[in-house]
Write a protein that holds these residues in place. Structure first.
Motif, PDB file in Angstrom:
ATOM      1  N   VAL A 155      27.737  34.532 -11.113  1.00 32.30           N
ATOM      2  CA  VAL A 155      27.028  35.176 -11.663  1.00 32.30           C
ATOM      3  C   VAL A 155      26.308  36.553 -11.492  1.00 32.30           C
ATOM      4  N   TRP A 156      26.105  37.146 -12.119  1.00 34.13           N
ATOM      5  CA  TRP A 156      25.596  38.661 -11.563  1.00 34.13           C
ATOM      6  C   TRP A 156      24.507  39.431 -12.401  1.00 34.13           C
ATOM      7  N   VAL A 157      23.274  38.740 -11.692  1.00 36.89           N
ATOM      8  CA  VAL A 157      22.110  39.317 -12.734  1.00 36.89           C
ATOM      9  C   VAL A 157      20.849  40.684 -12.348  1.00 36.89           C
ATOM     10  N   SER A 158      20.927  41.615 -13.011  1.00 36.19           N
ATOM     11  CA  SER A 158      19.624  43.087 -12.644  1.00 36.19           C
ATOM     12  C   SER A 158      19.061  42.605 -13.851  1.00 36.19           C
ATOM     13  N   SER A 159      18.371  43.604 -13.349  1.00 37.02           N
ATOM     14  CA  SER A 159      16.628  44.669 -15.048  1.00 37.02           C
ATOM     15  C   SER A 159      18.029  45.050 -16.139  1.00 37.02           C
ATOM     16  N   SER A 160      18.671  44.935 -15.826  1.00 39.96           N
ATOM     17  CA  SER A 160      19.840  45.966 -16.788  1.00 39.96           C
ATOM     18  C   SER A 160      21.105  45.509 -17.331  1.00 39.96           C
ATOM     19  N   GLU A 161      21.674  44.450 -16.936  1.00 42.31           N
ATOM     20  CA  GLU A 161      23.066  43.721 -17.449  1.00 42.31           C
ATOM     21  C   GLU A 161      22.767  41.720 -16.665  1.00 42.31           C
ATOM     22  N   THR A 162      23.668  41.419 -16.945  1.00 41.55           N
ATOM     23  CA  THR A 162      24.602  40.414 -16.922  1.00 41.55           C
ATOM     24  C   THR A 162      25.732  40.522 -16.791  1.00 41.55           C
ATOM     25  N   LEU A 163      26.319  40.093 -15.588  1.00 41.57           N
ATOM     26  CA  LEU A 163      27.992  40.022 -15.326  1.00 41.57           C
ATOM     27  C   LEU A 163      28.868  38.869 -14.844  1.00 41.57           C
ATOM     28  N   TYR A 164      29.708  38.526 -16.216  1.00 42.61           N
ATOM     29  CA  TYR A 164      29.777  37.385 -15.550  1.00 42.61           C
ATOM     30  C   TYR A 164      31.672  37.223 -14.982  1.00 42.61           C
ATOM     31  N   ASP A 165      31.729  36.053 -14.011  1.00 45.21           N
ATOM     32  CA  ASP A 165      33.094  36.846 -13.053  1.00 45.21           C
ATOM     33  C   ASP A 165      34.860  35.847 -14.117  1.00 45.21           C
ATOM     34  N   ALA A 166      34.756  36.931 -15.085  1.00 42.39           N
ATOM     35  CA  ALA A 166      35.826  35.740 -15.896  1.00 42.39           C
ATOM     36  C   ALA A 166      37.100  35.590 -14.689  1.00 42.39           C
ATOM     37  N   GLY A 167      37.174  36.117 -14.141  1.00 42.91           N
ATOM     38  CA  GLY A 167      38.222  36.178 -12.828  1.00 42.91           C
ATOM     39  C   GLY A 167      38.521  34.674 -12.236  1.00 42.91           C
ATOM     40  N   GLN A 168      37.441  34.892 -12.072  1.00 41.94           N
ATOM     41  CA  GLN A 168      37.548  33.513 -10.905  1.00 41.94           C
ATOM     42  C   GLN A 168      37.942  32.681 -12.285  1.00 41.94           C
ATOM     43  N   LEU A 169      37.288  32.552 -12.923  1.00 40.92           N
ATOM     44  CA  LEU A 169      36.824  31.040 -14.357  1.00 40.92           C
ATOM     45  C   LEU A 169      38.564  31.457 -14.060  1.00 40.92           C
ATOM     46  N   TYR A 170      39.400  32.124 -14.718  1.00 41.88           N
ATOM     47  CA  TYR A 170      40.490  32.195 -15.482  1.00 41.88           C
ATOM     48  C   TYR A 170      41.680  31.664 -14.079  1.00 41.88           C
ATOM     49  N   ARG A 171      41.389  31.914 -12.867  1.00 41.93           N
ATOM     50  CA  ARG A 171      41.811  31.587 -12.122  1.00 41.93           C
ATOM     51  C   ARG A 171      41.981  30.159 -11.587  1.00 41.93           C
ATOM     52  N   ASN A 172      40.701  29.399 -12.118  1.00 37.97           N
ATOM     53  CA  ASN A 172      40.195  28.324 -11.430  1.00 37.97           C
ATOM     54  C   ASN A 172      41.688  27.730 -12.359  1.00 37.97           C
ATOM     55  N   LEU A 173      41.332  28.152 -13.801  1.00 34.52           N
ATOM     56  CA  LEU A 173      41.531  27.079 -14.858  1.00 34.52           C
ATOM     57  C   LEU A 173      42.948  27.484 -15.106  1.00 34.52           C
ATOM     58  N   ARG A 174      43.811  28.268 -15.034  1.00 34.35           N
ATOM     59  CA  ARG A 174      45.378  28.243 -14.894  1.00 34.35           C
ATOM     60  C   ARG A 174      45.355  27.546 -13.482  1.00 34.35           C
ATOM     61  N   THR A 175      44.924  27.701 -12.594  1.00 30.59           N
ATOM     62  CA  THR A 175      45.763  26.819 -11.022  1.00 30.59           C
ATOM     63  C   THR A 175      45.072  25.301 -11.756  1.00 30.59           C
ATOM     64  N   SER A 176      44.450  25.041 -12.639  1.00 27.63           N
ATOM     65  CA  SER A 176      44.621  23.843 -13.123  1.00 27.63           C
ATOM     66  C   SER A 176      45.238  22.821 -14.186  1.00 27.63           C
ATOM     67  N   ILE A 177      45.798  23.991 -14.511  1.00 29.46           N
ATOM     68  CA  ILE A 177      46.864  23.536 -15.477  1.00 29.46           C
ATOM     69  C   ILE A 177      48.181  23.533 -15.145  1.00 29.46           C
ATOM     70  N   THR A 178      48.796  24.616 -13.884  1.00 29.89           N
ATOM     71  CA  THR A 178      50.003  24.670 -13.371  1.00 29.89           C
ATOM     72  C   THR A 178      49.913  23.427 -12.238  1.00 29.89           C
ATOM     73  N   ASN A 179      49.073  23.263 -12.003  1.00 31.17           N
ATOM     74  CA  ASN A 179      49.328  21.732 -10.795  1.00 31.17           C
ATOM     75  C   ASN A 179      49.200  20.515 -11.739  1.00 31.17           C
ATOM     76  N   ALA A 180      48.815  20.642 -12.919  1.00 31.83           N
ATOM     77  CA  ALA A 180      49.033  19.368 -13.699  1.00 31.83           C
ATOM     78  C   ALA A 180      50.328  19.671 -14.473  1.00 31.83           C
ATOM     79  N   TYR A 181      51.209  21.231 -14.990  1.00 35.82           N
ATOM     80  CA  TYR A 181      52.514  21.011 -15.968  1.00 35.82           C
ATOM     81  C   TYR A 181      52.667  22.378 -14.697  1.00 35.82           C
ATOM     82  N   PRO A 182      53.809  22.104 -13.958  1.00 33.18           N
ATOM     83  CA  PRO A 182      54.190  23.472 -13.180  1.00 33.18           C
ATOM     84  C   PRO A 182      54.910  24.414 -13.894  1.00 33.18           C
TER      85      PRO A 182
END
Length: 290
Positions: free
Chosen positions: A106-133
């Motif tokens: 997460v990145w927070v400044s006085s003007s905006e908040t940004l969330y690393d959706a790419g990192q979260l998605y890659r973690n999710l995809r890896t978790s799924i494909t490890n269980a179901y190749p």
């Protein structure tokens, strides 16, 4: 006469001793105040930190808390750095549905908040494909910008942008003159607690309380307890760990999603849900046959 003079001399000597003691105390107090001020200024200029955190709701089903609860991220570890105008952190949660390190950033400044959706998605995809190749054939790799903005996330979730912004947490001022001594519930032994002032003083302004361990304040890594209440999000956050003053230079993330990518993200989410539903249905139908 001699006795009177002796008493006067003794009185003067005692007065000199008292004055010396007062002077010594004043010098020590000034030195301690100077050290305290310099220490706080150093911490305000920039620092790195590592904390164990726990988030609890203070309202009914707040948006961000609901997401964290569903993903098992209401407690874990947060590490990062901060400068006077920005905050960058990484979140890991051992009880998360995706036990990755980090789970997201997460990145927070006085003007905006940004969330690393790419990192979260890659973690999710890896978790799924490890269980179901074979699911890897259906779930695409991430090819969008990594960070999603608060307004984009709000649009994706169908909530107001205020529910996904964290800018208020950058408004606090670490000023020795404005620290308010407080005694919170469940205060730790040996800790002094201070409430920091924020730029906003409205009813929904966040409240930040710092707990400093008295004996370790001048250590390189200062033990610290943080209690942060954010009424705007209906949550209370409690963190315990260490913070170390250091020179910090932060730069906002450059890999960001475009507004037109939000619909693509919606389609990806629907694809993942369909794949998981298919896998679960197939598994359930295969059990009787086995």
């Amino acid at each position: 006469m001699a006795s009177s003079r002796t008493k006067k001399k003794r009185a003067r000597a005692a007065l000199v001793v008292v004055l010396c003691l007062v002077l010594i105390i004043a010098v020590v107090a000034a030195a301690c105040y100077g050290l305290l001020t310099r220490r706080l200024k150093a911490l305000q200029a920039g620092a790195g930190f590592t904390f164990e955190y726990e988030i609890t709701p203070t309202a009914d089903s707040p948006a961000l808390y609901t997401i964290l609860q569903q993903t098992g991220g209401t407690r874990g570890t947060v590490t990062g750095k901060y400068a006077p105008d920005a905050l960058q952190l990484s979140i890991s949660a051992k009880d998360a549905v995706i036990p990755a390190d980090p789970l997201t950033r997460v990145w927070v400044s006085s003007s905006e908040t940004l969330y690393d959706a790419g990192q979260l998605y890659r973690n999710l995809r890896t978790s799924i494909t490890n269980a179901y190749p074979l699911a890897g054939l259906l779930i695409p790799d991430w090819n969008l910008g990594n960070y999603i903005s608060q307004s984009q996330l709000a649009s994706l979730l169908g909530v107001d942008a205020a529910a996904t912004s964290l800018q208020d947490v950058t408004d606090f001022q670490l000023d020795v003159k404005n620290l308010q001594r407080v005694t919170p519930d469940d205060a730790k032994d040996g800790y002094l607690y201070f409430q920091l002032t924020a730029g906003s003083a409205g009813a929904n302004a966040p409240v930040l309380v710092l707990g400093l361990e008295k004996s370790q304040f001048f250590s390189d890594a200062i033990p610290l307890e943080i209690r942060l209440s954010i009424p705007e999000h209906g949550v209370s956050i409690r963190l315990s760990g260490t913070v170390s003053a250091e020179t910090v230079v932060l730069s906002a993330p450059t890999s960001r999603m475009k507004d037109e990518d939000i619909q693509t993200l919606v389609q990806i989410r629907e694809t993942i849900q369909s794949v998981l539903q298919f896998v679960q249905t197939a598994g359930e139908s295969a059990q009787p046959a086995a």
